[in-house]
Structures are given as C-alpha cells and as structure tokens.
Design a protein around this motif. Structure first.
Motif, PDB file in Angstrom:
ATOM      1  N   THR A  27       0.578  -1.177  -0.112  1.00 41.04           N
ATOM      2  CA  THR A  27       0.119   0.064   0.133  1.00 41.04           C
ATOM      3  C   THR A  27       1.041   1.262   0.009  1.00 41.04           C
ATOM      4  O   THR A  27       1.894   1.174   0.904  1.00 41.04           O
ATOM      5  N   PHE A  28       0.496   2.177  -0.721  1.00 42.52           N
ATOM      6  CA  PHE A  28       1.038   3.586  -0.993  1.00 42.52           C
ATOM      7  C   PHE A  28       0.321   4.343  -0.335  1.00 42.52           C
ATOM      8  O   PHE A  28      -0.913   4.895  -0.578  1.00 42.52           O
ATOM      9  N   ALA A  29       1.096   5.371   0.539  1.00 50.08           N
ATOM     10  CA  ALA A  29       0.212   6.462   1.285  1.00 50.08           C
ATOM     11  C   ALA A  29       1.222   7.608   1.413  1.00 50.08           C
ATOM     12  O   ALA A  29       2.433   7.595   1.338  1.00 50.08           O
ATOM     13  N   PRO A 118       8.413  16.550   7.978  1.00 50.30           N
ATOM     14  CA  PRO A 118       7.120  15.795   8.101  1.00 50.30           C
ATOM     15  C   PRO A 118       6.080  16.409   8.603  1.00 50.30           C
ATOM     16  O   PRO A 118       6.323  17.362   9.678  1.00 50.30           O
ATOM     17  N   THR A 119       4.872  16.323   7.817  1.00 54.47           N
ATOM     18  CA  THR A 119       3.560  17.240   8.375  1.00 54.47           C
ATOM     19  C   THR A 119       3.090  16.680   9.612  1.00 54.47           C
ATOM     20  O   THR A 119       3.500  15.284   9.718  1.00 54.47           O
ATOM     21  N   MET A 125       0.024   9.373  10.476  1.00 50.90           N
ATOM     22  CA  MET A 125      -0.060   8.084   9.689  1.00 50.90           C
ATOM     23  C   MET A 125       1.085   7.170  10.024  1.00 50.90           C
ATOM     24  O   MET A 125       0.618   6.125  10.269  1.00 50.90           O
ATOM     25  N   ILE A 126       2.017   7.607  10.462  1.00 48.12           N
ATOM     26  CA  ILE A 126       3.495   6.739  10.788  1.00 48.12           C
ATOM     27  C   ILE A 126       2.996   6.129  12.292  1.00 48.12           C
ATOM     28  O   ILE A 126       3.308   5.013  12.404  1.00 48.12           O
ATOM     29  N   PHE A 136       6.201  -1.185   7.407  1.00 44.94           N
ATOM     30  CA  PHE A 136       6.339   0.045   6.723  1.00 44.94           C
ATOM     31  C   PHE A 136       7.633   0.588   6.408  1.00 44.94           C
ATOM     32  O   PHE A 136       8.536   0.231   7.215  1.00 44.94           O
ATOM     33  N   ILE A 137       7.779   1.292   5.428  1.00 47.36           N
ATOM     34  CA  ILE A 137       9.123   2.154   5.104  1.00 47.36           C
ATOM     35  C   ILE A 137       8.832   3.611   4.836  1.00 47.36           C
ATOM     36  O   ILE A 137       7.506   3.813   4.265  1.00 47.36           O
ATOM     37  N   VAL A 138       9.812   4.310   4.966  1.00 42.40           N
ATOM     38  CA  VAL A 138       9.473   5.741   4.641  1.00 42.40           C
ATOM     39  C   VAL A 138      10.372   6.177   3.157  1.00 42.40           C
ATOM     40  O   VAL A 138      11.570   5.929   3.183  1.00 42.40           O
TER      41      VAL A 138
END
Length: 196
Positions: A27-29, A118-119, A125-126, A136-138
């Motif tokens: 998944t891409f976010a 980062p906002t 989200m993280i 997940f990865i950033v």
C-alpha cells in the motif's frame, strides 16, 4: 518479481465498494502532491500508468494495481486543504475503511517530501502504522530537487525528526531513479516473506 508487468485494476470511491482482501497488498500512502503517482510509474517502469497531476488532491479513490499477479494499492493523498469538508470526510471514511477491513497489508510505502519536515498528517500516519503493527518504510520523495548541501542537511534532519527510526528511510527521485532498486527489493522481500 517482474515490476514491468503492471496494469491498473480498479478504483473505489467509498469503503463499502472495496473488494474482499484475498491477496497480500503493498500500500502507498502520503499527503497530496507528495509524488505517489510518479513513484508508482517509476517502480513499474511506465510513463502514465498512475496519473500524475500538477493539481494536489487528484487521487480521490483507492486505486488497485495488478503487478505480476500481486496487488498494489494507491491510497488517496491526505492533507490537501482546498477540498470541501464533505470530500475530506469521504477521504477519512475511505482510508479508515481500507485499513480496518481486515486486509492482508504486508507493507506500507509511506511517502514524505524530503524538502520539508514531515507534516502533522505524516506523523499521524506513521504513528497509526506503528500502533497497528503494520510494517512500513518511509520514502523521501523529490530528492533531486535539493542541492548537495541541502540534501545532506535534510537527510540528517529527517532522522532526527523521525526520532532515529528503526524502519528503512529511502531518498527517492522520479527524475534520476535514485532509490528505485532499494524500494523494489524491499517490496519483493515482503512478498517473498509472505509466500514462504
């Protein structure tokens, strides 16, 4: 896995429409205009598979892709202010519906614009992914837009801003292809671990 074997599958605008989760999903976010479509096109080695727009907030659906018989999911960008409250509520419902529908999400690729801290939405989200125990990865997008000194400064700053993360943090450029191999390898590893 062959990333060149990618095709658009379906798009859904409300969570009730989401298909049953019968396959592992990548998944891409990320926030609006962070470069998700550009990343997807680069990963799949395609020009326009994911539609790139100069107008933020264009991805308003959950988009499913079939890549070498594996499932990739592009979520709507969050945090774009110039949409109605009704649209924002629909986005929220869609995102929540996606994550809470018992899906087999094996990896989230969380995008953050490398040029900026980062906002609040990125942090939320993280934090959500950590609480839900979703791997997940950033990916730090738009890395090519920084000059050498600013690049080094932002990279160091991001590690501080993300509190010395234990998860992979990968600078990426859709222009130069920086980071593509590393991202593809992490995605392929996630599928392999799932299939073992």
């Amino acid at each position: 896995m062959n990333f060149n074997k990618a095709e658009f599958d379906k798009a859904f605008g409300i969570s009730q429409q989401l298909p049953f989760s019968d396959k592992p999903e990548i998944t891409f976010a990320g926030r609006s205009n962070v470069g998700k479509s550009s990343l997807l096109n680069k990963l799949f080695n395609r020009k326009n598979l994911a539609r790139v727009s100069s107008v933020p907030g264009k991805t308003v659906t959950v988009n499913f892709y079939n890549v070498d018989n594996r499932r990739f999911v592009d979520l709507p960008g969050y945090g774009y202010a110039k949409i109605s409250k009704q649209e924002r509520d629909r986005f929220g419902e869609l995102m929540e519906g996606y994550f809470q529908s018992g899906r087999n999400i094996i990896l989230v690729v969380q995008l953050v614009d490398m040029r900026h801290s980062p906002t609040a939405d990125d942090y939320s989200m993280i934090s959500f992914l950590q609480q839900m125990n979703i791997p997940f990865i950033v990916v730090l997008t738009k890395a090519d837009k920084l000059k050498k000194k600013a690049y080094a400064e932002r990279l160091a700053a991001v590690f501080e801003e993300l509190n010395s993360p234990k998860y992979p943090v990968i600078p990426f450029s859709a222009v130069t292809g920086q980071g593509v191999d590393e991202i593809q390898a992490l995605i392929a590893n996630a599928f392999e671990a799932e299939e073992d």
